[in-house]
Motif scaffolding. Sequence first.
Motif, PDB file in Angstrom:
ATOM      1  N   LEU A 156       1.202  -0.837   0.036  1.00 20.39           N
ATOM      2  CA  LEU A 156       0.010  -0.107   0.060  1.00 20.39           C
ATOM      3  C   LEU A 156       0.630   1.714  -0.017  1.00 20.39           C
ATOM      4  O   LEU A 156       1.603   1.222   1.033  1.00 20.39           O
ATOM      5  N   ASN A 157       0.928   2.459  -1.479  1.00 20.94           N
ATOM      6  CA  ASN A 157       1.138   2.879  -0.779  1.00 20.94           C
ATOM      7  C   ASN A 157       0.641   4.614  -0.965  1.00 20.94           C
ATOM      8  O   ASN A 157      -0.609   4.207  -1.035  1.00 20.94           O
TER       9      ASN A 157
ATOM     10  N   GLY B  62      -3.267   9.171   1.113  1.00 20.05           N
ATOM     11  CA  GLY B  62      -4.030   9.367   0.192  1.00 20.05           C
ATOM     12  C   GLY B  62      -4.017  11.590  -0.779  1.00 20.05           C
ATOM     13  O   GLY B  62      -4.706  11.742  -0.761  1.00 20.05           O
ATOM     14  N   ARG B  63      -2.468  11.441   0.250  1.00 21.56           N
ATOM     15  CA  ARG B  63      -2.232  13.040   0.287  1.00 21.56           C
ATOM     16  C   ARG B  63      -2.445  13.442  -1.550  1.00 21.56           C
ATOM     17  O   ARG B  63      -1.646  12.191  -1.841  1.00 21.56           O
ATOM     18  N   ASN B  64      -2.982  13.962  -2.212  1.00 23.45           N
ATOM     19  CA  ASN B  64      -3.009  14.557  -3.143  1.00 23.45           C
ATOM     20  C   ASN B  64      -2.050  15.423  -3.753  1.00 23.45           C
ATOM     21  O   ASN B  64      -3.215  17.163  -3.686  1.00 23.45           O
ATOM     22  N   ILE B  65      -0.923  16.369  -3.506  1.00 16.11           N
ATOM     23  CA  ILE B  65       0.420  16.963  -4.097  1.00 16.11           C
ATOM     24  C   ILE B  65       0.180  17.321  -4.555  1.00 16.11           C
ATOM     25  O   ILE B  65       1.470  16.615  -5.332  1.00 16.11           O
ATOM     26  N   VAL B  66      -0.010  18.293  -5.929  1.00 14.07           N
ATOM     27  CA  VAL B  66       0.508  18.686  -7.345  1.00 14.07           C
ATOM     28  C   VAL B  66       1.891  18.997  -7.053  1.00 14.07           C
ATOM     29  O   VAL B  66       1.856  20.224  -6.002  1.00 14.07           O
TER      30      VAL B  66
ATOM     31  N   CYS C 175       3.052  21.328 -14.254  1.00 14.17           N
ATOM     32  CA  CYS C 175       2.883  20.372 -13.232  1.00 14.17           C
ATOM     33  C   CYS C 175       1.618  19.110 -13.174  1.00 14.17           C
ATOM     34  O   CYS C 175       1.168  19.062 -14.193  1.00 14.17           O
ATOM     35  N   TYR C 176       1.987  18.082 -11.883  1.00 13.50           N
ATOM     36  CA  TYR C 176       1.489  16.536 -12.180  1.00 13.50           C
ATOM     37  C   TYR C 176       0.671  16.212 -11.225  1.00 13.50           C
ATOM     38  O   TYR C 176       0.971  16.249  -9.274  1.00 13.50           O
ATOM     39  N   ARG C 177      -0.403  15.752 -11.153  1.00 11.29           N
ATOM     40  CA  ARG C 177       0.010  15.006  -9.977  1.00 11.29           C
ATOM     41  C   ARG C 177      -0.084  13.688  -9.109  1.00 11.29           C
ATOM     42  O   ARG C 177       0.426  13.308 -10.334  1.00 11.29           O
ATOM     43  N   PRO C 178       0.020  13.881  -7.785  1.00  9.26           N
ATOM     44  CA  PRO C 178       0.372  12.463  -7.614  1.00  9.26           C
ATOM     45  C   PRO C 178      -0.389  11.394  -7.562  1.00  9.26           C
ATOM     46  O   PRO C 178      -0.758  11.650  -7.688  1.00  9.26           O
ATOM     47  N   LEU C 179       0.979  10.436  -7.766  1.00  7.43           N
ATOM     48  CA  LEU C 179       0.103   9.094  -7.497  1.00  7.43           C
ATOM     49  C   LEU C 179      -0.301   9.176  -6.825  1.00  7.43           C
ATOM     50  O   LEU C 179      -0.684   9.376  -4.869  1.00  7.43           O
ATOM     51  N   ALA C 180      -2.131   8.379  -6.551  1.00 11.68           N
ATOM     52  CA  ALA C 180      -3.207   8.095  -5.958  1.00 11.68           C
ATOM     53  C   ALA C 180      -2.482   7.358  -4.787  1.00 11.68           C
ATOM     54  O   ALA C 180      -1.374   6.395  -4.652  1.00 11.68           O
TER      55      ALA C 180
END
Length: 149
Positions: A117-118, A122-126, A133-138
Amino acid sequence: MRVEVSATGDIGYGFSFNASYTYLDLKTMKGDASTQGKIPSGMPANTASGWLDHTFDSGVLKGLGTGFGIRYIGSSFRGDTNATGKNKSMFLMDAAVRYRFEAVSPGLRGLQLAVNLNNLAGRNIVTCQADFCYRPLARTVIGSIRYNW
């Protein structure tokens, strides 16, 4: 300048650990005049990680292993000119559970089932690099079955 330090050890009673730290002091030496002497975008000066692992060697849980880790990614510039702000630093948590089937039968030696589990929280920091800009790995759950011989 670059400094990297890591440590791995066996604490006993089925516990082991892995820890690392990296410091980067980078500067752009050649290229566009607006980026010379600047820190490359998306490159944090500080990163660190730690992982604690436990494997049960006896009893009813023999063959079961668990792990938990924390990763730190320091802040970094969003653009190569260092003028468009900084990405936030972040902590990410990971975990793992695995089972080695040799605990049930020696004939199954090498067979392992695992779930990793990574990004547990569920941090969602761009994050941005070179002003893209990139969306992070969920939050990710990966199951695997493997056999080592």
